[in-house]
Motif scaffolding. Structure first.
Motif, PDB file in Angstrom:
ATOM      1  N   GLU A  38     -28.958 -88.958 -51.370  1.00 14.38           N
ATOM      2  CA  GLU A  38     -28.039 -89.246 -50.262  1.00 14.38           C
ATOM      3  C   GLU A  38     -26.593 -89.290 -50.739  1.00 14.38           C
ATOM      4  N   ASN A  39     -26.383 -89.812 -51.946  1.00 17.57           N
ATOM      5  CA  ASN A  39     -25.018 -89.969 -52.448  1.00 17.57           C
ATOM      6  C   ASN A  39     -24.657 -88.942 -53.518  1.00 17.57           C
ATOM      7  N   ALA A  40     -25.605 -88.078 -53.857  1.00 15.48           N
ATOM      8  CA  ALA A  40     -25.351 -87.100 -54.921  1.00 15.48           C
ATOM      9  C   ALA A  40     -24.382 -86.021 -54.455  1.00 15.48           C
ATOM     10  N   MET A  41     -23.615 -85.521 -55.411  1.00 17.57           N
ATOM     11  CA  MET A  41     -22.748 -84.375 -55.168  1.00 17.57           C
ATOM     12  C   MET A  41     -23.081 -83.319 -56.216  1.00 17.57           C
ATOM     13  N   ALA A  42     -22.599 -82.106 -55.992  1.00 20.18           N
ATOM     14  CA  ALA A  42     -22.863 -81.036 -56.952  1.00 20.18           C
ATOM     15  C   ALA A  42     -21.680 -80.092 -57.018  1.00 20.18           C
ATOM     16  N   LEU A  43     -21.402 -79.604 -58.236  1.00 25.39           N
ATOM     17  CA  LEU A  43     -20.411 -78.541 -58.394  1.00 25.39           C
ATOM     18  C   LEU A  43     -20.971 -77.282 -57.749  1.00 25.39           C
ATOM     19  N   ARG A  44     -20.115 -76.500 -57.129  1.00 23.37           N
ATOM     20  CA  ARG A  44     -20.609 -75.377 -56.340  1.00 23.37           C
ATOM     21  C   ARG A  44     -21.084 -74.220 -57.227  1.00 23.37           C
ATOM     22  N   PRO A  45     -22.279 -73.686 -56.948  1.00 27.84           N
ATOM     23  CA  PRO A  45     -22.743 -72.497 -57.652  1.00 27.84           C
ATOM     24  C   PRO A  45     -22.317 -71.218 -56.944  1.00 27.84           C
ATOM     25  N   MET A  46     -21.869 -71.327 -55.691  1.00 30.01           N
ATOM     26  CA  MET A  46     -21.357 -70.199 -54.915  1.00 30.01           C
ATOM     27  C   MET A  46     -20.508 -70.754 -53.771  1.00 30.01           C
ATOM     28  N   THR A  47     -19.744 -69.884 -53.119  1.00 34.34           N
ATOM     29  CA  THR A  47     -18.756 -70.331 -52.137  1.00 34.34           C
ATOM     30  C   THR A  47     -19.227 -70.184 -50.697  1.00 34.34           C
ATOM     31  N   TYR A  81     -32.356 -73.755 -55.434  1.00 37.49           N
ATOM     32  CA  TYR A  81     -31.465 -73.425 -56.544  1.00 37.49           C
ATOM     33  C   TYR A  81     -31.021 -74.666 -57.322  1.00 37.49           C
ATOM     34  N   ARG A  82     -31.648 -75.819 -57.053  1.00 39.85           N
ATOM     35  CA  ARG A  82     -31.150 -77.065 -57.627  1.00 39.85           C
ATOM     36  C   ARG A  82     -31.151 -77.046 -59.158  1.00 39.85           C
ATOM     37  N   ASP A  83     -32.150 -76.430 -59.770  1.00 39.08           N
ATOM     38  CA  ASP A  83     -32.216 -76.399 -61.238  1.00 39.08           C
ATOM     39  C   ASP A  83     -31.038 -75.649 -61.850  1.00 39.08           C
ATOM     40  N   GLY A  84     -30.411 -74.784 -61.063  1.00 42.91           N
ATOM     41  CA  GLY A  84     -29.273 -74.034 -61.564  1.00 42.91           C
ATOM     42  C   GLY A  84     -27.934 -74.672 -61.244  1.00 42.91           C
ATOM     43  N   MET A  85     -27.948 -75.908 -60.715  1.00 51.10           N
ATOM     44  CA  MET A  85     -26.715 -76.580 -60.290  1.00 51.10           C
ATOM     45  C   MET A  85     -26.417 -77.776 -61.188  1.00 51.10           C
ATOM     46  N   PHE A  86     -25.131 -78.114 -61.291  1.00 49.23           N
ATOM     47  CA  PHE A  86     -24.703 -79.326 -61.976  1.00 49.23           C
ATOM     48  C   PHE A  86     -24.580 -80.435 -60.942  1.00 49.23           C
TER      49      PHE A  86
END
Length: 654
Positions: free
Chosen positions: A327-336, A313-318
């Protein structure tokens, strides 16, 4: 001679090689005239197809959904032929049918305007009048590619090259126009008596913003002009209810280019409706044994790698930070779900803890493509009534029943229970890379969920390829005013993620076991639900949801003090009230307030001030005359407490 079984159960004998159209003529001249295609042993085929063996045949007319699809498909080809006649250098892309119509994409060095659409419609009429026969033919792959290259049809060549080996490559010819198509189609162009091109827009080839921008034309078509007139009238009515237009007019939400696409701002009235819905949902979930959580809006990539979202689902994530530095990347949550799984893992669980029901009013972020976003229906940041139920296999059916009972309660309360359809979304066994888990896991879980849905008695359709990557789901679908179907609520059965997250419980036998997880929403995405309610009620929300429940209209400035007394009294009981103190005539104030869809208008003048009353005008009953203020307050309180669906507007005499 061979026997043909018809839809009504009767059997008709025909000569081998007879076309389906000839069969229709032998049954009834009217049937042959109205026929558009047929089902042969459940497969939709052309009327010109020859009958070579015993089979079951169902003649399709325009009234049938599958008949409409064939009619619209042919209409798309007629439109494409018209465009090619007028603009010979344009290249054809794709032209599928959609709900209520069709479109076709063109690679052309211009933007279609209203005058272009008029010219194309005129050419369409000529093609229909020519009564061109529509014929199917098939070619081997090499010959098919050569034919399309000869015609300069680059997009068709790409489509052919993407077809799997052994796939039948078919074309349809009408006059000098040839298009790659699997069909089926009408026998000729003459049946399309009425067509209207509605709009044109830009669209990326294959929906990928990295591809070339094409020009898309939308259209509708019918076998009779009267049907087109009725449809266009319906479209005008739909425009009046379109949430993207009406929601802005009623000051429920707005957007700003400087903020960004897909990031709407809920204005006070829209925010109030969402607040009311959230409180209603959270209170009802608590009553049903849910435990509320509040989890972070972002996480390290590690969490999403465990859940599978990073791979699937990475293409749909910020992504925050360097995408290459995983390793250091973070992402806003697409679901809980991964966050609530960690809440479950806070301590070791026992079978006595299950079922465990978590709920959260979750703000989520999804990187939707710019072409997909629309008003409040598809956005990049949204809030959802999310929940996850952790249970044993023995508890699964009871928990799904409980979830669906909650969903039905929500839909009944909102008044949309008769407007939804159910879709059982399954995996695509031909695209296993899209999912996690084995084929055995998928088939077992799908069979189990299907049995549960059947026990509940839901009327659903099965759709392949629409499952979540971790399990099958029940999608509850709602059509907007333009006929486009969107998912508003989902219930998913997850057989995989508990094991990936090492979620366990100690069973009665003392052994550690992995639970099953149900992912669900109870009212769906609040923004999408608000859009749906705007269109459902044309902005005239039931009293319990109306951002302004009553508007006080003093006859003149002399009665402003009494108007404020009335407002203060109503506000004591939690009612949402406004006063119109403008120096305007009362008739003008009433008309303005009616446009705002306020449930109750309270006119106050000398008599009302002297007697402690209000003159009531309601959306449902019109002018109700003078009422005691306390009586009116109790009436509103009852409506709010019972969540009465009093939204129909009465046309008052001028």
């Amino acid at each position: 001679m061979i026997n043909i079984r018809l839809k009504d159960g009767s059997v008709k004998e025909v000569e081998r090689g007879t076309t389906i159209l000839s069969l229709a003529k032998s049954i009834s001249g009217r049937l042959a005239k109205e026929a558009v295609a047929a089902e042969m042993d459940g497969v939709v085929v052309d009327l010109n197809k020859a009958i070579e063996k015993e089979c079951e045949i169902n003649i399709l007319k325009f009234e049938d959904e599958k008949g409409k699809d064939v009619f619209r498909h042919t209409s798309a080809h007629i439109m494409a032929q018209a465009v090619k006649r007028l603009y010979p250098d344009c290249k054809l892309a794709i032209g599928p049918t959609i709900d209520r119509g069709f479109y076709y994409d063109f690679d052309i060095d211009k933007t279609f305007d209203a005058s272009d659409l008029e010219k194309i419609e005129k050419e369409i009429k000529s093609i229909v009048k020519e009564n061109l026969s529509i014929e199917r033919f098939e070619l081997p792959r090499d010959e098919a590619i050569a034919l399309m290259k000869e015609k300069g049809a680059d997009y068709k060549v790409e489509l052919i090259e993407d077809l799997p080996d052994g796939e039948i490559i078919s074309f349809y010819r009408q006059g000098d126009f040839v298009d790659l198509c699997r069909g089926p189609h009408l026998p000729s162009t003459k049946a399309v008596k009425a067509m209207k091109l509605l709009s044109s827009t830009a669209a990326y080839w294959r929906g990928d913003e990295n591809n070339k921008m094409l020009q898309r034309i939308y259209g509708v078509s019918f076998p009779k002009a009267k049907l087109l007139e009725e449809h266009l009238h319906q479209l005008e009515e739909a425009k009046k209810r379109d949430h993207n237009k009406l929601g802005r007019e009623l000051e429920l939400f707005t957007t700003s280019d400087i903020i960004g696409q897909g990031l709407p701002i809920l204005l006070p009235k829209g925010a109030k409706i969402v607040q009311l819905l959230q409180r209603f949902v959270e209170d009802e979930e608590a009553r049903r044994g849910y435990h509320i959580t509040k989890t972070p809006l972002m996480a390290k990539s590690d969490l999403y790698k465990v859940s599978g979202h990073w791979d699937h689902y990475r293409d749909g994530m910020f992504i925050i930070g360097d995408k290459e530095d995983e390793e250091n990347a973070m992402a806003l949550r697409p679901m809980t779900c991964p966050f609530q799984f960690m809440a479950y893992k806070n301590r070791q669980r026992s079978y006595r803890d299950l079922p465990l029901r978590y709920a959260e009013t979750s703000t989520l972020f999804r990187n939707e493509s710019s072409g997909e976003m629309h008003g409040l229906i598809r956005v990049r940041q949204f809030t959802i009534s999310e929940g996850h139920l952790v249970c044993t296999n023995d508890q699964l059916e009871a928990e799904i029943r409980g979830v669906i009972d909650l969903v039905n309660f929500m839909m009944n309360t909102l008044g949309i229970q008769d407007d939804v359809t159910y879709q059982f979304s399954k995996w695509d066994p031909n695209n296993k890379k899209k999912y996690i888990g084995s084929e055995e896991d998928w088939e077992r879980t799908q069979d189990n969920m299907r049995n549960i849905l059947d026990h509940i008695g839901l009327n659903y359709v099965e759709v392949e390829g629409e499952a979540a990557f971790y399990g099958p789901k029940l999608d509850i679908q709602f059509k907007n005013v333009h006929g486009k179907e969107d998912t508003i609520i989902t219930v998913q059965v997850d057989f995989a993620l508990a094991e990936r997250f090492e979620m366990t419980y100690i069973d009665k036998d003392g052994q550690k076991k992995h639970p099953i997880v149900i992912h669900r929403t109870s009212i769906g995405c609040y923004e999408r639900t608000l859009a749906m309610l705007i269109e459902k009620y044309a902005g005239a929300f039931p009293t319990w949801l109306a951002p302004v429940q009553a508007k006080i209209l003093p006859l003149s400035e002399k009665y402003h003090d009494y108007a404020h007394e009335v407002m203060n009294e109503l506000q004591k009981y939690g009612m949402r009230v406004e006063i119109d103190e403008r120096a305007e005539k009362i008739g003008y104030k009433i008309r303005e307030a009616r446009l705002e869809r306020v449930p109750y208008l309270l006119v106050v003048g000398q008599q009302e001030a002297e007697e402690g009353k209000v003159s009531v005008r309601s959306r449902v009953n019109g002018d109700e005359g003078s009422q005691d203020l306390k009586t009116f307050i109790h009436r509103i309180m009852d409506e709010v407490a019972e969540r009465t669906l009093n939204y129909e507007s009465k046309q008052e005499e001028k």
